[in-house]
Design a protein around this motif. Structure first.
Motif, PDB file in Angstrom:
ATOM      1  N   TYR A   1       0.815  -1.210   0.000  1.00  0.00           N
ATOM      2  CA  TYR A   1       0.000   0.000   0.000  1.00  0.00           C
ATOM      3  C   TYR A   1       0.853   1.268   0.000  1.00  0.00           C
ATOM      4  O   TYR A   1       0.462   2.293  -0.578  1.00  0.00           O
ATOM      5  N   GLN A   2       2.028   1.214   0.601  1.00  0.00           N
ATOM      6  CA  GLN A   2       2.901   2.384   0.641  1.00  0.00           C
ATOM      7  C   GLN A   2       3.246   2.867  -0.773  1.00  0.00           C
ATOM      8  O   GLN A   2       3.372   4.073  -1.015  1.00  0.00           O
ATOM      9  N   THR A   3       3.392   1.931  -1.714  1.00  0.00           N
ATOM     10  CA  THR A   3       3.680   2.312  -3.095  1.00  0.00           C
ATOM     11  C   THR A   3       2.510   3.071  -3.706  1.00  0.00           C
ATOM     12  O   THR A   3       2.701   4.058  -4.428  1.00  0.00           O
ATOM     13  N   ASP A   4       1.296   2.635  -3.417  1.00  0.00           N
ATOM     14  CA  ASP A   4       0.114   3.348  -3.917  1.00  0.00           C
ATOM     15  C   ASP A   4       0.046   4.753  -3.328  1.00  0.00           C
ATOM     16  O   ASP A   4      -0.322   5.714  -4.021  1.00  0.00           O
ATOM     17  N   MET A   5       0.375   4.888  -2.054  1.00  0.00           N
ATOM     18  CA  MET A   5       0.370   6.209  -1.423  1.00  0.00           C
ATOM     19  C   MET A   5       1.351   7.145  -2.123  1.00  0.00           C
ATOM     20  O   MET A   5       1.033   8.321  -2.369  1.00  0.00           O
ATOM     21  N   ILE A   6       2.538   6.643  -2.426  1.00  0.00           N
ATOM     22  CA  ILE A   6       3.538   7.457  -3.118  1.00  0.00           C
ATOM     23  C   ILE A   6       3.018   7.907  -4.473  1.00  0.00           C
ATOM     24  O   ILE A   6       3.139   9.084  -4.855  1.00  0.00           O
ATOM     25  N   ASN A   7       2.398   7.007  -5.211  1.00  0.00           N
ATOM     26  CA  ASN A   7       1.871   7.345  -6.535  1.00  0.00           C
ATOM     27  C   ASN A   7       0.783   8.402  -6.450  1.00  0.00           C
ATOM     28  O   ASN A   7       0.761   9.366  -7.227  1.00  0.00           O
ATOM     29  N   ILE A   8      -0.155   8.239  -5.503  1.00  0.00           N
ATOM     30  CA  ILE A   8      -1.241   9.214  -5.360  1.00  0.00           C
ATOM     31  C   ILE A   8      -0.685  10.579  -4.976  1.00  0.00           C
ATOM     32  O   ILE A   8      -1.174  11.620  -5.434  1.00  0.00           O
ATOM     33  N   ALA A   9       0.368  10.599  -4.159  1.00  0.00           N
ATOM     34  CA  ALA A   9       0.964  11.852  -3.684  1.00  0.00           C
ATOM     35  C   ALA A   9       1.822  12.534  -4.745  1.00  0.00           C
ATOM     36  O   ALA A   9       2.362  13.615  -4.496  1.00  0.00           O
ATOM     37  N   GLY A  10       1.945  11.922  -5.916  1.00  0.00           N
ATOM     38  CA  GLY A  10       2.688  12.549  -7.002  1.00  0.00           C
ATOM     39  C   GLY A  10       4.135  12.170  -7.081  1.00  0.00           C
ATOM     40  O   GLY A  10       4.943  12.894  -7.681  1.00  0.00           O
ATOM     41  N   GLY A  11       4.482  11.025  -6.504  1.00  0.00           N
ATOM     42  CA  GLY A  11       5.852  10.545  -6.563  1.00  0.00           C
ATOM     43  C   GLY A  11       5.955   9.236  -7.317  1.00  0.00           C
ATOM     44  O   GLY A  11       4.970   8.724  -7.861  1.00  0.00           O
ATOM     45  N   VAL A  12       7.160   8.679  -7.337  1.00  0.00           N
ATOM     46  CA  VAL A  12       7.421   7.380  -7.954  1.00  0.00           C
ATOM     47  C   VAL A  12       8.205   6.551  -6.949  1.00  0.00           C
ATOM     48  O   VAL A  12       9.234   7.012  -6.424  1.00  0.00           O
ATOM     49  N   SER A  13       7.748   5.350  -6.670  1.00  0.00           N
ATOM     50  CA  SER A  13       8.466   4.476  -5.746  1.00  0.00           C
ATOM     51  C   SER A  13       9.633   3.820  -6.469  1.00  0.00           C
ATOM     52  O   SER A  13       9.439   3.149  -7.499  1.00  0.00           O
ATOM     53  N   VAL A  14      10.841   3.983  -5.939  1.00  0.00           N
ATOM     54  CA  VAL A  14      12.011   3.394  -6.592  1.00  0.00           C
ATOM     55  C   VAL A  14      12.011   1.875  -6.469  1.00  0.00           C
ATOM     56  O   VAL A  14      12.688   1.181  -7.237  1.00  0.00           O
ATOM     57  N   SER A  15      11.242   1.344  -5.507  1.00  0.00           N
ATOM     58  CA  SER A  15      11.236  -0.111  -5.284  1.00  0.00           C
ATOM     59  C   SER A  15       9.961  -0.775  -5.808  1.00  0.00           C
ATOM     60  O   SER A  15       9.657  -1.899  -5.432  1.00  0.00           O
ATOM     61  N   GLU A  16       9.235  -0.089  -6.694  1.00  0.00           N
ATOM     62  CA  GLU A  16       7.951  -0.628  -7.139  1.00  0.00           C
ATOM     63  C   GLU A  16       8.088  -1.904  -7.962  1.00  0.00           C
ATOM     64  O   GLU A  16       7.123  -2.666  -8.109  1.00  0.00           O
ATOM     65  N   ALA A  17       9.273  -2.199  -8.493  1.00  0.00           N
ATOM     66  CA  ALA A  17       9.451  -3.424  -9.273  1.00  0.00           C
ATOM     67  C   ALA A  17       9.562  -4.658  -8.385  1.00  0.00           C
ATOM     68  O   ALA A  17       9.425  -5.795  -8.873  1.00  0.00           O
ATOM     69  N   LEU A  18       9.781  -4.468  -7.084  1.00  0.00           N
ATOM     70  CA  LEU A  18       9.861  -5.607  -6.167  1.00  0.00           C
ATOM     71  C   LEU A  18       8.468  -6.154  -5.900  1.00  0.00           C
ATOM     72  O   LEU A  18       7.472  -5.434  -5.975  1.00  0.00           O
ATOM     73  N   SER A  19       8.397  -7.422  -5.557  1.00  0.00           N
ATOM     74  CA  SER A  19       7.111  -8.068  -5.289  1.00  0.00           C
ATOM     75  C   SER A  19       7.076  -8.576  -3.855  1.00  0.00           C
ATOM     76  O   SER A  19       8.080  -8.570  -3.147  1.00  0.00           O
ATOM     77  N   GLY A  20       5.890  -9.035  -3.451  1.00  0.00           N
ATOM     78  CA  GLY A  20       5.724  -9.545  -2.093  1.00  0.00           C
ATOM     79  C   GLY A  20       5.482  -8.396  -1.127  1.00  0.00           C
ATOM     80  O   GLY A  20       4.787  -7.430  -1.440  1.00  0.00           O
ATOM     81  N   TYR A  21       6.101  -8.517   0.051  1.00  0.00           N
ATOM     82  CA  TYR A  21       5.919  -7.473   1.061  1.00  0.00           C
ATOM     83  C   TYR A  21       7.265  -6.823   1.347  1.00  0.00           C
ATOM     84  O   TYR A  21       7.974  -6.438   0.427  1.00  0.00           O
ATOM     85  N   TRP A  22       7.657  -6.687   2.591  1.00  0.00           N
ATOM     86  CA  TRP A  22       8.933  -6.026   2.872  1.00  0.00           C
ATOM     87  C   TRP A  22      10.081  -6.848   2.293  1.00  0.00           C
ATOM     88  O   TRP A  22      10.170  -8.059   2.493  1.00  0.00           O
ATOM     89  N   ASN A  23      10.958  -6.189   1.562  1.00  0.00           N
ATOM     90  CA  ASN A  23      12.122  -6.826   0.932  1.00  0.00           C
ATOM     91  C   ASN A  23      13.407  -6.321   1.570  1.00  0.00           C
ATOM     92  O   ASN A  23      13.558  -5.102   1.790  1.00  0.00           O
ATOM     93  N   ASP A  24      14.321  -7.215   1.848  1.00  0.00           N
ATOM     94  CA  ASP A  24      15.645  -6.832   2.336  1.00  0.00           C
ATOM     95  C   ASP A  24      16.581  -6.654   1.138  1.00  0.00           C
ATOM     96  O   ASP A  24      16.664  -7.530   0.257  1.00  0.00           O
ATOM     97  N   ILE A  25      17.268  -5.525   1.101  1.00  0.00           N
ATOM     98  CA  ILE A  25      18.158  -5.213  -0.014  1.00  0.00           C
ATOM     99  C   ILE A  25      19.519  -4.801   0.543  1.00  0.00           C
ATOM    100  O   ILE A  25      19.752  -4.860   1.751  1.00  0.00           O
ATOM    101  N   ASN A  26      20.444  -4.357  -0.333  1.00  0.00           N
ATOM    102  CA  ASN A  26      21.735  -3.844   0.122  1.00  0.00           C
ATOM    103  C   ASN A  26      21.875  -2.374  -0.266  1.00  0.00           C
ATOM    104  O   ASN A  26      21.093  -1.837  -1.065  1.00  0.00           O
TER     105      ASN A  26
END
Length: 470
Positions: free
Chosen positions: A338-363
């Motif tokens: 849902y956080q990605t949808d919030m970013i989109n509605i607020a006029g932004g772009v989520s840099v992690s929108e290509a990830l799937s599932g829920y919270w992802n651990d990255i480096n």
């Protein structure tokens, strides 16, 4: 000749008298009592609805559409046994009428006892106010069910696809899912909770505010017994719930189904599903909660539309690139969240929108590749702005060096979770991303939201705290 003139004069006198008599019949207005008796004899008015003469002393008077008078009469006679309501056409203490769906930028919600049927107190009568509270309560629902005005059972499909039959009214509920608890509060049905899991009420500030919103909170806080991971069967049995509301991802669902507990499951991880969840919650609890649910959906859509219109001219390159982190700096929200949808509605772009599932651990290398313009951290799980801004490794990012790292606010429920409060998270985020384009004000919207949907007169000091920039 004289006799002839006398006859003419006499004839004229008689004609004048007849005309005066006819005019008096045509122009005399019937009394209120006569109107009441006329209405009582019409076929439009249900026979069970007495229209009482207004000369009789009454606790308060009521103006109501004919189609609603039978329901109002049933409620009145249940609340004031042995008495009958007094219906009038004008200058009534209570106004009862049907209303279209509650739309608008900031919808106003009126007490609703049947679908789209509202009652408004037009005086300071305490009797009238108490009657309205009864009319929209579970006890009022029972009266309307017995009178045939409301259905005794309701079948709804939950968000896991299950058909759930609900005996009405639902009076005792266990909510083991924090977002669902927020749904219940936002539709003004919190008095039905016998135990609940809460979002954001464990920290001192959240607990303090929740206690002011609902004085019952300390006694019904049930996370010791009911969460998505744990469900105490013995404690549930002792509470004798009509319904258990939880997440479709709760781990104990199979056990509960074997015990034939009545369950309703939610899974609202995008705006459309969130709106559906709130409206389902309203339907579970009856006409008045449904009115609150419809108003919230209208408000959410109005806010979203306004932001989208004000940022519509921005190209993809002009939209800020946002990284939404989790309880750890290198744990990020996926495109399914849902956080990605919030970013989109607020006029932004989520840099992690290509990830799937829920919270992802990255480096950190991945973060550097994304190079976000803005970083948002959540208000839970120990997350903090300082964990990023004071880390030497993160100083490589312009967003960190230029102090564009912010913590999403919360009053009780965090504003980034799929809960009704998240509409304020969208407002806050849009202000951060586009201060020169978006003219919504977090303080004004928070004041409206909490007063309307939580019936909480939020003080200015709390508004200032949750809408702060840093």
């Amino acid at each position: 000749m004289k006799k002839y003139r006398i006859r003419i004069v006499m004839s004229l006198v008689i004609m004048i008298l007849l005309l005066v008599a006819c005019q008096s019949v045509d122009t005399d207005q019937p009394s209120t009592t006569e109107i009441a008796r006329t209405l009582q004899s019409t076929t439009e008015l249900p026979p069970s609805t007495p229209i009482v003469e207004t000369e009789i002393s009454a606790r308060f008077t009521i103006s109501a559409e004919l189609s609603l008078q039978s329901a109002i009469t049933a409620l009145y006679q249940a609340y004031f046994p042995g008495e009958a309501p007094v219906f009038v056409e004008t200058n009534a203490d209570l106004a009862v009428f049907t209303r279209d769906t509650n739309n608008g930028e900031r919808p106003e919600i009126f007490p609703t006892f049947l679908e789209n049927a509202i009652v408004i107190n037009q005086t300071d009568s305490q009797n009238a106010a108490a009657f309205i509270n009864f009319a929209i309560s579970p006890e009022g629902q029972k009266v309307l069910i017995e009178a045939g005005e409301l259905a005794s059972t309701l079948t709804l499909r939950d968000q896991a696809g299950n058909q759930v039959q609900l005996n009405q009214p639902i009076e005792r509920v266990i909510s083991s899912y924090g977002p669902a608890t927020a749904f219940i509060y936002s539709v003004n049905a919190e008095d039905r909770l016998v135990s609940a899991s809460y979002l954001g009420a464990r920290d001192p500030f959240g607990a303090e505010v929740m206690g002011k919103i609902d004085p019952r909170f300390p006694g019904i806080m049930g996370e010791e017994f009911f969460t998505q991971e744990d469900f105490n069967i013995e404690q549930a049995a002792s509470l004798d719930p009509d319904l258990i509301i939880t997440s479709a991802r709760s781990t104990w669902l199979e056990t509960a189904s074997q015990l034939e507990l009545s369950l309703f499951l939610f899974d609202a991880e995008n705006p459309e599903r969130l709106q559906e969840a709130v409206q389902l919650t309203g339907k579970i609890f009856g006409p008045n909660p449904s009115a609150y649910a419809d108003a919230w959906v209208s408000y959410y859509n109005a806010v979203s539309s306004q932001i989208e219109e004000q940022t519509a001219t921005l190209s993809e390159e002009q939209r800020p690139r946002v990284l939404f982190t989790g309880t750890e700096p290198l744990r990020v929200a996926s495109g399914d969240m849902y956080q990605t949808d919030m970013i989109n509605i607020a006029g932004g772009v989520s840099v992690s929108e290509a990830l799937s599932g829920y919270w992802n651990d990255i480096n950190l290398e991945q973060v550097v590749v994304w190079d976000p313009d803005v970083i948002i951290v959540p208000p839970y799980g120990g997350a903090s702005v300082e964990a990023i801004t004071e880390s030497p490794e993160w100083q490589i990012l312009d967003a960190v060096k230029e102090r564009r790292v912010y913590q999403m606010p919360k009053l009780v429920a965090p504003w980034d979770t799929p809960a009704p409060d998240s509409v304020l998270g969208i407002v806050w985020l849009a202000e951060r991303l586009h201060p020169d384009l978006v003219d919504l004000d977090c303080s004004e919207e928070a004041d409206y939201f909490y007063n309307t949907f939580y019936q909480y007169a939020i003080p200015a000091v709390e508004i200032a705290r949750i809408c702060e920039f840093e």
